[in-house]
Design an enzyme around this catalytic site. Structure first.
Site, PDB file in Angstrom:
ATOM      1  N   TYR A 103       0.826  -1.194   0.000  1.00 41.31           N
ATOM      2  CA  TYR A 103       0.000   0.000   0.000  1.00 41.31           C
ATOM      3  C   TYR A 103       0.870   1.258   0.000  1.00 41.31           C
ATOM      4  CZ  TYR A 103      -3.558  -3.387   1.547  1.00 41.31           C
ATOM      5  OH  TYR A 103      -4.400  -4.467   1.667  1.00 41.31           O
ATOM      6  N   HIS A 120       0.262 -12.320   1.576  1.00 36.88           N
ATOM      7  CA  HIS A 120      -0.526 -11.389   0.768  1.00 36.88           C
ATOM      8  C   HIS A 120      -0.565 -11.808  -0.702  1.00 36.88           C
ATOM      9  CE1 HIS A 120      -1.397  -6.819  -0.031  1.00 36.88           C
ATOM     10  NE2 HIS A 120      -2.483  -7.569  -0.116  1.00 36.88           N
TER      11      HIS A 120
END
Length: 312
Positions: free
Chosen positions: A49, A131
């Site tokens: 992010y 992830h």
């Protein structure tokens, strides 16, 4: 090991990593502060992010505070970029001075955790999630998972799991490893209940689920369905289905986003709903909707209209 307590509401940190557009530093901090003031006590982030920006911002905003749960992720290492640019090429409005390298090896996971701790300014992480290992499932199970299990045994991580936008690979992790949690994005929502087989297995094995992407990237985010579905322009049949759901909601005095937030927690596997936000106003608006009860009759009518899968 003590079972980690999971709050019912979580804050998703992708938007404050400048997802799609820049969020000024003051606004990002005010957004996190607003979440804290509204009682949110789970905060989710990732190196992905904003090339570490979200982790740095959350770490700074939470410094000196206690009583919260923080999750971050492994699988993408950040390395110096071979070519620069204003945007990073993966949807975040940040300078492309770093780039992501997929790495689900033991050494890569250990390095990722160490670098995340440095960005967050913390000695340990509550939850570490593997992830998006969509194209690396075997390596993630054989190498990334054991590395996280080591970290859990050592105490640098309290709970471990996997975070994905699909349910099939997480189901393998639940069946083949000893993970604690799954973050499931977009696959158990008002519009998409395809993740039910995963949730049922999680109940059997005591694995708790963090529900993310409950607005399916935007289609359920307002009273009038429009915009994107799974980060792409919403197909017209999906828009029409969302409109039919919204009409049922209106008959029961409930807004579409209010129902979208409340729906996942009806399933016993779901422990937490994680909502992203890029501005304090969004946090306050979501908190207001969260506090309003949703009548059981709404769910019954949606099931009767075959707009919702009935729970067994």
């Amino acid at each position: 090991m003590e079972r980690i307590e999971l709050p019912r509401r979580g804050f998703g940190g992708a938007p404050i990593g400048n997802l799609f557009e820049e969020v000024p530093e003051e606004q990002a901090r005010a957004t996190i502060d607003a979440a804290w003031d509204q009682g949110v006590r789970l905060y989710d982030t990732a190196p992905h992010y904003g090339l570490g920006l979200s982790e740095r911002r959350l770490g700074a905003a939470l410094a000196g505070r206690s009583g919260y749960v923080l999750s971050t992720k492994v699988g993408r290492l950040l390395v110096p970029a071979s070519s620069g640019g204003r945007r990073d090429g993966e949807g975040f409005d940040v300078p492309a001075d770093l780039e992501r390298v997929w790495d689900f090896s033991r050494d890569g996971v250990r390095r990722s955790l160490a670098e995340s701790l440095a960005r967050l300014g913390l000695p340990a992480i509550d939850i570490a999630l593997i992830h998006d290992p969509d194209d690396h499932v075997e390596q993630a199970i054989e190498q990334a998972y054991p590395a996280l299990a080591e970290a859990r045994a050592e105490g640098s991580v309290r709970a471990i799991g996997v975070g994905m936008n699909q349910w099939q690979a997480p189901l393998r992790f639940v069946q083949e490893t000893d993970i604690d949690v799954v973050m499931l994005a977009g696959r158990y929502t008002l519009l998409d209940q395809s993740g039910l087989p995963l949730l049922e297995e999680c109940v059997k094995r005591g694995v708790r689920v963090l529900a993310a992407g409950v607005f399916n990237s935007g289609l359920l985010a307002t009273g009038e369905p429009a915009g994107t579905y799974n980060y792409q322009p919403a197909p017209e049949p999906m828009v029409e289905r969302a409109r039919r759901i919204a009409a049922v909601c209106e008959r029961h005095g409930v807004t579409l986003p209010q129902a979208a937030m409340a729906f996942p927690l009806r399933h016993p596997a779901i422990a937490t709903v994680v909502l992203g936000a890029r501005a304090p106003q969004e946090v306050v608006a979501n908190a207001a909707l969260w506090s309003r009860p949703v009548p059981d009759a709404l769910w019954a009518e949606l099931e009767a209209e075959e707009l919702l899968q009935a729970l067994g």
